[in-house]
Design an enzyme around this catalytic site. Structure first.
Site, short mmCIF file in Angstrom:
data_model
loop_
_atom_site.label_atom_id
_atom_site.label_comp_id
_atom_site.label_asym_id
_atom_site.label_seq_id
_atom_site.Cartn_x
_atom_site.Cartn_y
_atom_site.Cartn_z
N LYS A 6 -10.65 -3.15 -3.74
CA LYS A 6 -11.46 -1.94 -3.82
C LYS A 6 -10.72 -0.84 -4.54
CE LYS A 6 -13.70 -2.43 0.69
NZ LYS A 6 -12.87 -2.58 1.88
N LYS A 17 -4.80 -9.58 -6.48
CA LYS A 17 -6.02 -9.68 -5.67
C LYS A 17 -7.10 -8.72 -6.17
CE LYS A 17 -6.56 -7.42 -1.40
NZ LYS A 17 -7.97 -7.14 -1.14
N LYS A 68 0.81 -1.22 0.00
CA LYS A 68 0.00 0.00 0.00
C LYS A 68 0.84 1.26 0.00
CE LYS A 68 -4.41 -1.71 1.53
NZ LYS A 68 -5.61 -1.53 2.29
P1 ATP Z 1 -8.61 -2.15 0.61
O1 ATP Z 1 -8.03 -2.20 -0.77
O2 ATP Z 1 -9.17 -0.80 1.00
O3 ATP Z 1 -7.70 -2.76 1.65
P2 ATP Z 1 -10.04 -4.66 0.53
O4 ATP Z 1 -10.79 -5.04 -0.67
O5 ATP Z 1 -8.76 -5.35 0.83
O6 ATP Z 1 -9.90 -3.08 0.54
P3 ATP Z 1 -10.76 -4.81 3.33
O7 ATP Z 1 -11.82 -3.96 3.94
O8 ATP Z 1 -9.33 -4.47 3.58
O9 ATP Z 1 -11.04 -4.85 1.76
O10 ATP Z 1 -11.00 -6.32 3.75
C1 ATP Z 1 -12.27 -6.80 4.19
C2 ATP Z 1 -12.25 -8.31 4.20
O11 ATP Z 1 -12.30 -8.78 2.85
C3 ATP Z 1 -11.00 -8.92 4.82
O12 ATP Z 1 -11.37 -10.06 5.57
C4 ATP Z 1 -10.17 -9.32 3.64
O13 ATP Z 1 -9.30 -10.39 3.93
C5 ATP Z 1 -11.25 -9.72 2.64
N1 ATP Z 1 -10.80 -9.60 1.26
C6 ATP Z 1 -10.37 -8.46 0.64
N2 ATP Z 1 -10.07 -8.70 -0.63
C7 ATP Z 1 -10.30 -10.03 -0.84
C8 ATP Z 1 -10.18 -10.88 -1.98
N3 ATP Z 1 -9.75 -10.42 -3.14
N4 ATP Z 1 -10.53 -12.18 -1.83
C9 ATP Z 1 -10.97 -12.67 -0.64
N5 ATP Z 1 -11.09 -11.92 0.46
C10 ATP Z 1 -10.77 -10.61 0.37
MG MG Z 2 -7.57 -4.79 2.48
#
Ligand code: ATP
Ligand code: MG
Length: 344
Positions: free
Chosen positions: A209, A206, A114
């Site tokens: 968001k 991955k 990040k």
């Molecule tokens: P950011 O990019 O802002 O970190 P993010 O998509 O990683 O967003 P988070 O809010 O950090 O979302 O994570 C929320 C939950 O979703 C966590 O349990 C994380 O492990 C899970 N998660 C995030 N991305 C994935 C993915 N691609 N596949 C499976 N689980 C995910």
């Molecule tokens: Mg995350």
């Protein structure tokens, strides 16, 4: 020492809630409600470790809350709240900043990813993020934490922090009547065929968001046409689906789509390939679109309906925060006594 079993997990209100968040985390949150007391948190203090527009942040907090409910979490039987309304998270995080070692945090890959190349310009909060995450979990002395695969390293750090606290203060912990350990060593629950959903454009990254391309992810707010279009355009390779799971090796995009399908069908990649092995991607994608639309459509409808009444959502967060605070405050009082901080 035996700890009361309790589930805690969080999702950041950083916008664009996607299929990875849903399959990797929220689906599991829903399932765990049957067997455990659950606390699900909209982690807004984590969100501000990177810039958030103050006009959008409240909308995103309400959207994650509405998504929790739309997906089937019951805010009356369990707790849904936003982190910033329970000050003990930040307070306990400070104690953990003093427990965790700089060397431990230096190994965290999420910070490296990040912060990117301009590490000197990343916020101190982004660096200390895992200590706040440990505080989120341990403020409730939670024993089980369902997360996606990307959070495994942070959970291991939370265990290390709990262990070091239990060791450093062992004598004081016993003297204050907590037997041999105050914090549990939390179990990560990382299970199922979609613990790491990958980008639709690049099977080695991955689904996220923050990906600049909206085509890389299925959002929970996408309409049926958008879902169909994104899956049709999703990157694949020219070969048909293999008949066995071993045939997915070296084919990250195919493995990703099969994993998503398996998760939606409550099945496993091996079972899916037994049924659909040999199919061309055009046919497989059509079946996948059906499943996705069937699952996300109703959630999207409910999400939109809930978002029409922000005061109702804010009421749920206020009520959840009040109930969460009771538990967290008790933990924090005990921590102060154990550490030796004078309190009234
Ligand atoms: P950011 O990019 O802002 O970190 P993010 O998509 O990683 O967003 P988070 O809010 O950090 O979302 O994570 C929320 C939950 O979703 C966590 O349990 C994380 O492990 C899970 N998660 C995030 N991305 C994935 C993915 N691609 N596949 C499976 N689980 C995910
Ligand atoms: Mg995350």
């Amino acid at each position: 020492m035996a700890f009361k079993e309790r589930v805690f997990s969080g999702v950041q209100p950083t916008g664009n809630l996607h299929l990875g968040n849903y399959l990797g985390a929220i689906v599991r949150f829903v399932a765990l409600q049957e067997a455990y007391e659950c606390i699900y948190c909209v982690v807004d203090l984590h969100a501000i470790t990177v810039w958030q527009d103050p006009r959008e942040l409240p909308l995103n907090i309400r959207e994650v809350t509405a998504a929790f409910i739309a997906c089937g979490i019951d805010p009356a039987r369990h707790i849904i709240f936003n982190q910033s309304q329970v000050a003990e998270h930040a307070e306990l995080a400070w104690v953990f900043n003093c427990i965790a070692r700089i060397g431990w945090l230096n190994r965290m890959t999420q910070f490296k990813e990040k912060a990117g190349k301009d590490r000197e310009n990343a916020s101190v909060g982004l660096y200390a993020y895992p200590c706040l995450m440990a505080a989120d979990i341990l403020a409730y002395r939670a024993t089980h934490v369902p997360v996606g695969e990307d959070q495994k390293q942070h959970l291991e750090l939370a265990r290390d922090i709990a262990q070091k606290f239990n060791n450093d203060f062992a004598e004081s912990i016993a003297a204050h009547g907590h037997a041999d350990a105050f914090f549990p060593l939390t179990e990560p629950l990382i299970q199922g065929p979609a613990t790491r959903v990958m980008s639709l454009r690049d099977g080695t990254r991955k689904m996220s968001k923050s990906d600049a391309s909206d085509q890389s992810r299925i959002n929970l707010t996408d309409d049926d046409d958008a879902i169909a279009q994104k899956i049709r355009r999703a990157k694949t390779d020219p070969d048909p689906l293999p008949h066995e799971e071993a045939g997915l090796a070296g084919r990250p995009e195919a493995a990703n789509l099969v994993g998503i399908y398996a998760a939606l069908a409550d099945s496993t990649p091996a079972e899916v390939l037994k049924e659909l092995g040999g199919a061309q991607f055009s046919a497989f994608k059509a079946a996948l679109i059906d499943r996705l639309v069937g699952r996300i459509g109703p959630i999207r409808g409910e999400l939109k309906r809930l978002l029409q009444d922000p005061a109702h959502i804010d009421g749920i967060l206020a009520d959840g925060s009040d109930r969460a605070r009771v538990i967290a405050a008790e933990t924090m009082k005990a921590v102060k006594d154990i550490v030796g901080l004078v309190r009234r």
